[in-house]
Design an enzyme around this catalytic site. Structure first.
Site, mmCIF file in Angstrom:
data_model
loop_
_atom_site.group_PDB
_atom_site.id
_atom_site.type_symbol
_atom_site.label_atom_id
_atom_site.label_comp_id
_atom_site.label_asym_id
_atom_site.label_seq_id
_atom_site.Cartn_x
_atom_site.Cartn_y
_atom_site.Cartn_z
ATOM 1 N N GLU A 1 0.852 -1.176 0.000
ATOM 2 C CA GLU A 1 0.000 0.000 0.000
ATOM 3 C C GLU A 1 0.896 1.237 0.000
ATOM 4 O O GLU A 1 1.953 1.257 0.607
ATOM 5 C CB GLU A 1 -0.907 0.021 1.242
ATOM 6 C CG GLU A 1 -1.980 -1.026 1.143
ATOM 7 C CD GLU A 1 -3.038 -0.921 2.240
ATOM 8 O OE1 GLU A 1 -3.184 0.144 2.838
ATOM 9 O OE2 GLU A 1 -3.707 -1.938 2.466
ATOM 10 N N CYS B 1 -2.373 -6.992 5.842
ATOM 11 C CA CYS B 1 -1.777 -8.214 5.285
ATOM 12 C C CYS B 1 -0.984 -9.038 6.292
ATOM 13 O O CYS B 1 -1.332 -10.193 6.551
ATOM 14 C CB CYS B 1 -0.893 -7.852 4.106
ATOM 15 S SG CYS B 1 -1.795 -6.902 2.875
HETATM 16 C C1 UGA Z 1 2.686 -6.104 2.477
HETATM 17 C C2 UGA Z 1 3.816 -6.663 1.597
HETATM 18 O O1 UGA Z 1 4.982 -5.830 1.738
HETATM 19 C C3 UGA Z 1 3.398 -6.716 0.135
HETATM 20 O O2 UGA Z 1 4.413 -7.332 -0.644
HETATM 21 C C4 UGA Z 1 2.107 -7.562 0.025
HETATM 22 O O3 UGA Z 1 1.622 -7.609 -1.302
HETATM 23 C C5 UGA Z 1 1.040 -6.940 0.904
HETATM 24 O O4 UGA Z 1 1.514 -6.904 2.263
HETATM 25 C C6 UGA Z 1 -0.209 -7.780 0.776
HETATM 26 O O5 UGA Z 1 -0.185 -8.945 1.182
HETATM 27 O O6 UGA Z 1 -1.191 -7.325 0.175
HETATM 28 P P1 UGA Z 1 1.763 -3.665 3.055
HETATM 29 O O7 UGA Z 1 1.042 -4.337 4.188
HETATM 30 O O8 UGA Z 1 1.011 -2.735 2.179
HETATM 31 O O9 UGA Z 1 2.446 -4.754 2.085
HETATM 32 O O10 UGA Z 1 2.921 -2.786 3.677
HETATM 33 P P2 UGA Z 1 4.466 -2.996 4.067
HETATM 34 O O11 UGA Z 1 5.246 -1.918 3.439
HETATM 35 O O12 UGA Z 1 4.917 -4.368 3.819
HETATM 36 O O13 UGA Z 1 4.418 -2.712 5.644
HETATM 37 C C7 UGA Z 1 3.715 -3.565 6.539
HETATM 38 C C8 UGA Z 1 3.993 -3.172 7.965
HETATM 39 O O14 UGA Z 1 5.340 -3.481 8.326
HETATM 40 C C9 UGA Z 1 3.825 -1.672 8.263
HETATM 41 O O15 UGA Z 1 3.177 -1.525 9.493
HETATM 42 C C10 UGA Z 1 5.246 -1.160 8.313
HETATM 43 O O16 UGA Z 1 5.394 -0.012 9.103
HETATM 44 C C11 UGA Z 1 5.960 -2.351 8.911
HETATM 45 N N1 UGA Z 1 7.402 -2.381 8.591
HETATM 46 C C12 UGA Z 1 7.818 -2.567 7.321
HETATM 47 C C13 UGA Z 1 8.324 -2.215 9.623
HETATM 48 O O17 UGA Z 1 7.971 -2.030 10.806
HETATM 49 N N2 UGA Z 1 9.666 -2.261 9.316
HETATM 50 C C14 UGA Z 1 10.100 -2.463 8.052
HETATM 51 O O18 UGA Z 1 11.338 -2.508 7.854
HETATM 52 C C15 UGA Z 1 9.165 -2.612 7.024
#
Ligand code: UGA
Length: 436
Positions: free
Chosen positions: A156, A264
């Protein structure tokens, strides 16, 4: 190619629009009349950077249409994508709720006329495509079709870029004919050298869960290491660089924070654990990642409490950012939804700001939270500022201005956005995650 996209939620709308951008003809179908009316008027029900412009362009050029009627979309389609929601079941047992998927399969079956590939785009447990196939056969024994699985890996807030420049496309197929159709749909990416990984249907279904679970594990890993860094006086930001530059590890998803959230990771890790249980197995690493994530949110509450001298009662806390990540208005499973109620319960006054998520947050946060329209106004008179979500507009705050308006100078940076010295130099107490 002619494609019907069933479900105009986040995944369906982004995928349908990007397929139209490739030059295919897309009809997006949704049962919600209001949503379709809104989309026909060129308005987008979610916030996703760049999506409004792309929808408008492709609709104007006649490649993107919206309807509530499957009969308009399915009979002519070469492929029908099912992109309806698969929320965690309301039974509270962690299973994915497949009601919408199976209903879509049944309803579309009646409209199949020529050979069609039915593609599961939604995140679904292993075996769902086979079940979809059974439902279609039962409903319309004459139908000429194959089922396939094509999981999405869009983040997202960066979904269009992820769609247009993916690391890979995974297609789970059971026949050469369906593989050909999917390869043709993704041909524009293939021309850009995007690898297409062709697998069995079950493998594709599991690949999606494994990818999200691995990323969740990576985040929980660095969050635990961050705690150790705090205990021993090390710096997790430098440590993450130190390990991430090893290409076997990779630098992405090694940012500590208040725990992962969103629609997700929390849902998919649970659903995967439930699926595995059905086979009499367990996934201990993923179980641990989920536990660590819950503990991380609780640690953030304690971190804020400690920064305030041991009690948040009677203190005014300004919160910058509510959504689970920047560039979205999505509040699903946002860490703020656990952390803020815990602070409120102990008597803190909360003033909050988010560039896009405040309306949505009002549906989830308890009463008593004050919503403020501006990032500086929210900090006025506060005993502490908590930076919860790393929106760009919080990355270069005028710290002198903040200092002049706050009651106490405490800055709790749950995303490690700021160099500690830039705040301590001004007299702030700085608290980050995993570093002094
Ligand atoms: C995630 C996956 O990254 C996508 O590849 C997948 O398609 C999607 O889920 C899905 O299944 O539809 P999304 O949930 O949109 O995407 O966002 P992310 O950027 O992955 O972040 C998820 C969570 O992890 C957030 O709360 C973010 O703040 C946290 N996060 C991410 C961290 O705390 N540290 C990081 O290094 C990366």
């Amino acid at each position: 190619m002619k494609i019907a996209m069933i479900g105009t939620g986040y995944v369906g709308l982004v995928t349908g629009t990007c397929f139209a951008e490739f030059g295919h003809h897309i009809i997006c179908v949704d049962k919600l009349e209001d949503k379709i009316t809104t989309l026909k008027q060129g308005k987008i029900p979610i916030y996703e950077p760049g999506l409004d412009v792309m929808v408008a362009k492709n609709a104007a050029e006649g490649r993107l249409q919206f309807t509530t009627d499957l009969a308009e979309a399915v009979p002519d389609a070469d492929a029908v994508f099912i992109a309806v929601g698969t929320p965690t079941s309301r039974r509270g047992d962690g299973y994915a709720d497949l009601t919408y998927i199976y209903a879509a399969a049944q309803e579309l079956a009646e409209h199949l006329e020529n050979y069609t590939v039915i593609v599961d785009k939604s995140t679904v447990p292993v075996g769902t495509a086979r079940q979809v196939s059974r439902i279609i056969k039962e409903t319309n024994p004459e139908a000429d079709f194959d089922v396939a699985s094509n999981p999405e890996f869009l983040r997202e807030g960066a979904a269009i870029a992820d769609f247009m420049r993916p690391d890979r496309v995974v297609i789970g197929v059971e026949s050469e004919r369906s593989e050909q159709v999917l390869r043709e749909i993704y041909q524009p990416l293939y021309l850009r050298d995007t690898p297409i990984v062709s697998t069995s249907i079950e493998t594709a279904e599991l690949t999606k869960y494994a990818a999200n679970a691995f990323l969740a594990v990576k985040i929980s890993f660095i969050n635990e290491i961050a705690s150790i860094c705090e205990a021993v006086g090390a710096n997790v930001v430098d440590l993450a660089k130190g390990i991430g530059m090893d290409r076997r590890i990779g630098s992405k998803f090694l940012h500590p924070g208040p725990g992962y959230g969103g629609s997700c990771f929390p849902k998919d890790t649970l659903a995967l654990m439930r699926l595995v249980q059905e086979y009499g197995e367990s996934l201990r690493i993923i179980e641990a990642a989920v536990e660590v994530n819950a503990a991380q949110k609780a640690r953030m509450v304690k971190k804020i409490r400690d920064a305030l001298g041991g009690s948040e009662a009677g203190k005014t806390i300004a919160v910058l950012g509510l959504t689970f990540k920047p560039e979205t208005d999505d509040m699903r499973d946002a860490p703020a939804l656990t952390i803020l109620p815990a602070l409120l319960e102990k008597g803190a006054s909360l003033r909050v700001h988010d560039p896009k998520g405040m309306e949505e947050a009002k549906n989830f946060l308890p009463n008593g939270v004050e919503y403020v329209d501006d990032a500086y106004t929210v900090c006025q008179g506060a005993d502490a500022v908590v930076l919860m979500t790393e929106w760009n507009q919080y990355r270069a705050l005028d710290l002198e201005r903040l200092k002049a308006s706050m009651k106490e100078l405490i800055f709790i940076d749950l995303r490690n956005v700021y160099e500690p010295a830039s705040l301590t130099g001004l007299g702030f107490k700085y608290v980050g995650v995993g570093r002094k």
